[in-house]
Enzyme design. Structure first.
Site, PDB file in Angstrom:
ATOM      1  N   GLU A 130       0.824  -1.239  -0.110  1.00  0.00           N
ATOM      2  CA  GLU A 130       0.097  -0.031   0.162  1.00  0.00           C
ATOM      3  C   GLU A 130       0.830   1.413   0.023  1.00  0.00           C
ATOM      4  O   GLU A 130       0.709   2.051  -0.713  1.00  0.00           O
ATOM      5  CB  GLU A 130      -0.888  -0.072   1.198  1.00  0.00           C
ATOM      6  CG  GLU A 130      -1.867  -1.218   1.386  1.00  0.00           C
ATOM      7  CD  GLU A 130      -3.095  -1.183   0.419  1.00  0.00           C
ATOM      8  OE1 GLU A 130      -3.111  -0.220  -0.451  1.00  0.00           O
ATOM      9  OE2 GLU A 130      -3.953  -2.028   0.343  1.00  0.00           O
TER      10      GLU A 130
ATOM     11  N   ARG B 294       0.596   3.825  -3.494  1.00  0.00           N
ATOM     12  CA  ARG B 294      -0.363   4.920  -2.905  1.00  0.00           C
ATOM     13  C   ARG B 294       0.746   6.091  -2.788  1.00  0.00           C
ATOM     14  O   ARG B 294       0.534   7.282  -3.107  1.00  0.00           O
ATOM     15  CB  ARG B 294      -1.137   4.771  -1.726  1.00  0.00           C
ATOM     16  CG  ARG B 294      -2.319   3.748  -1.937  1.00  0.00           C
ATOM     17  CD  ARG B 294      -2.865   3.339  -0.603  1.00  0.00           C
ATOM     18  NE  ARG B 294      -3.780   2.317  -0.655  1.00  0.00           N
ATOM     19  CZ  ARG B 294      -5.038   2.458  -0.988  1.00  0.00           C
ATOM     20  NH1 ARG B 294      -5.764   3.533  -1.033  1.00  0.00           N
ATOM     21  NH2 ARG B 294      -6.043   1.276  -0.967  1.00  0.00           N
TER      22      ARG B 294
ATOM     23  N   ASP C 295      -4.802  -9.736  -8.650  1.00  0.00           N
ATOM     24  CA  ASP C 295      -5.088  -8.851  -9.577  1.00  0.00           C
ATOM     25  C   ASP C 295      -3.769  -7.763 -10.248  1.00  0.00           C
ATOM     26  O   ASP C 295      -3.370  -8.186 -11.574  1.00  0.00           O
ATOM     27  CB  ASP C 295      -6.272  -7.812  -9.458  1.00  0.00           C
ATOM     28  CG  ASP C 295      -6.059  -7.095  -7.974  1.00  0.00           C
ATOM     29  OD1 ASP C 295      -5.205  -7.359  -7.334  1.00  0.00           O
ATOM     30  OD2 ASP C 295      -7.109  -6.587  -7.642  1.00  0.00           O
TER      31      ASP C 295
END
Ligand SMILES: *[C@@H]1O[C@H](CO)[C@@H](O)[C@H](O)[C@H]1NC(C)=O
Ligand SMILES: *[C@@H]1O[C@H](CO)[C@@H](O)[C@H](O)[C@H]1NC(C)=O
Length: 480
Positions: free
Chosen positions: A112, A116, A246
């Site tokens: 993350e 991000r 994914d």
């Protein structure tokens, strides 16, 4: 005569339902509406949660922390910039380069933080060439480097900012495919722009390790042992293009694009994965919607799909190349239609987060998780398909999604996810304004309605990281 008339009627109907042209006025109106929505979301965040907190609670005007890394600030940077929200960009930028305390005793997710925070800084640097942004990205990435002090090669999923100690986040000492395989775009970019090969070296090492596993049918299961990087025998291991897997596949393709389409092994790895995926593609009985199942041990088939998997049409269209170009474009367009059906067949006009497909003659799918979490994947794919095909229908579909967001998700303070996308009115809200609304959902919407001649990005020149931060490709291998 009759035949001509019938044809005329048909074609005029077609013109109504399938716009082949959007005037520049309409484009501008739509961009403005999306810009206003972004401004509203940003202002709500700034006033009630910024900048020290991760996200806004858009119903109760409070803040919400799950990372303690001010993620909305980093997510919004490049979006504010391309929408020309100057004051908002400046305040976000000033905080982004100086506000974060990187010495705290805080465990952060490697994945993350990279997609991000590092990704957000690099996406803004790529547009502005503001060196402070690159410098800050390097600082944060250097804090993440101890993730590679794992003898098992693959990165620790959690890192303590103060001590640099890496941790497992699952009790069984495993990590997921998405976490170990979605940092290479950012790390390659860092090496290219800092002339320091250490970041890209790890990215190559992990990719080489994954290639050495030579999995059956080119498909990679979700879980890996931290201690040796091998495929985990954990009972919940499975094959999916949804959660926890994914972006691994997305990053394989995009690494190949980022380094100028020269690394044949990366392309082969992607092609094999798509071949494997084809064995997971099914068609529903009622309306022939194409969807991707989940598999356990390549045997047991679960006819369920996450909304997350709706990034696949975009990936296929972006990767369509060579002998399989037509096959991949066709599948991309078909699956795009299915993803739009998840929206169109839902009373709110927004898609459930996960659905089950049925072998039924009467209906296609029912929600397994009925929430709509402001997710971007369908819009991301619409953007890529619009760019690749020039078919205006994708713009029409994107606008429908935007108006449904306005209708269902807008609050006095920002935008909220909803708890049940199958309800028509007064859908209860979950009171979370996910940071990715600003980095991805509103950005992709805005980009779809840009004039081609003045577009912020060219898909031949950039790759988007998995949080929609665009990085210019460099036509060179990642390490010199
Ligand atoms: C975030 O920081 C606050 C204050 O330091 C702390 O109370 C909270 O537990 C932290 N949350 C997380 C997820 O680390
Ligand atoms: C970080 O994670 C480890 C392992 O779960 C735990 O022992 C430690 O207390 C955590 N540190 C913080 C600051 O939360």
């Amino acid at each position: 005569m009759r035949v001509t008339l019938a044809l005329l009627t048909l074609s005029s109907l077609f013109a109504i339902y399938h716009c082949t042209y959007t005037s520049t006025d309409v484009l501008e109106d739509r961009r403005n509406a999306i810009r206003q929505a972004t401004k509203h979301a940003w202002r709500g965040y700034k006033k009630h949660a910024g900048f020290k907190n991760d996200e806004l609670r858009p119903v109760t005007a409070k803040s919400y922390n799950w990372m303690n890394m001010s993620i909305t600030v980093f997510s919004a940077l490049d979006t504010l910039y391309i929408m020309d929200l100057k004051d908002e960009y400046e305040e976000a930028r000033d905080w982004a380069v100086s506000g974060l305390d990187l010495q705290r005793d805080l465990n952060v997710s490697f994945f993350e933080t990279n997609i991000r925070v590092v990704g957000g800084l690099l996406g803004a640097y790529d547009l502005t060439k503001d060196k402070q942004l690159l410098k800050q990205a390097v600082k944060v990435a250097d804090k993440m480097m101890p993730a590679f002090n794992n003898k098992g090669i693959i990165p620790f999923p959690s890192i303590n900012l103060q001590t640099g100690k890496g941790y497992a986040t699952w009790s069984d000492h495993v990590t997921t495919l998405a976490e170990l395989g979605s940092f290479q775009l950012e790390f390659n970019y860092l090496s290219h722009h800092t002339n320091n090969p250490k970041y890209a070296a790890y990215s190559l090492k992990v990719v080489a390790h994954m290639q050495s596993l030579k999995p059956a049918h080119g498909l990679y299961p979700t879980l890996y042992n931290l201690k040796d990087g091998k495929i985990s025998s954990h009972p919940s291991n499975l094959y999916t293009f949804g959660a926890s897997s994914d972006s691994f596949y997305e990053y394989v393709l995009k690494q190949w694009l980022q380094t100028g389409k020269r690394d044949k092994k990366l392309r082969q790895m992607y092609d094999e994965s798509v071949e494997g995926m084809l064995s997971m593609v099914y068609r529903s009985k009622f309306s022939h919607n194409v969807y991707i199942v989940e598999k356990k041990g390549l045997g047991y088939v679960l006819h369920e799909m996450d909304h997350l998997a709706c990034f696949v049409p975009g990936m296929l269209a972006l990767g369509a190349h060579g002998e399989t170009l037509d096959r991949d474009m066709m599948l991309a367009e078909e699956m795009m239609t299915s993803c739009m059906d998840l929206y169109a067949c839902s009373s709110s006009g927004l898609a459930p987060d996960r659905v089950r497909f049925h072998a039924s003659n009467i209906y296609d799918f029912t929600p397994v998780d009925a929430r709509y979490l402001l997710r971007p994947e369908t819009l991301e794919s619409l953007y890529v398909l619009w760019k690749k095909t020039g078919d205006e229908k994708y713009r029409g579909w994107a606008w429908k999604v935007f108006t449904a967001i306005e209708r269902n998700c807008k609050t006095k303070y920002g935008y909220s996810g909803i708890k049940d996308a199958t309800r028509v009115v007064d859908t209860p809200k979950d009171d979370v304004q996910h940071a990715y609304l600003l980095s991805e959902t509103f950005k992709y919407l805005y980009l779809i309605f840009e004039d081609d001649a003045k577009a912020s990005y060219d898909l031949r020149r950039v790759v988007f990281n998995t949080e929609a931060h665009a990085l210019t490709i460099f036509h060179k291998s990642a390490v010199k």
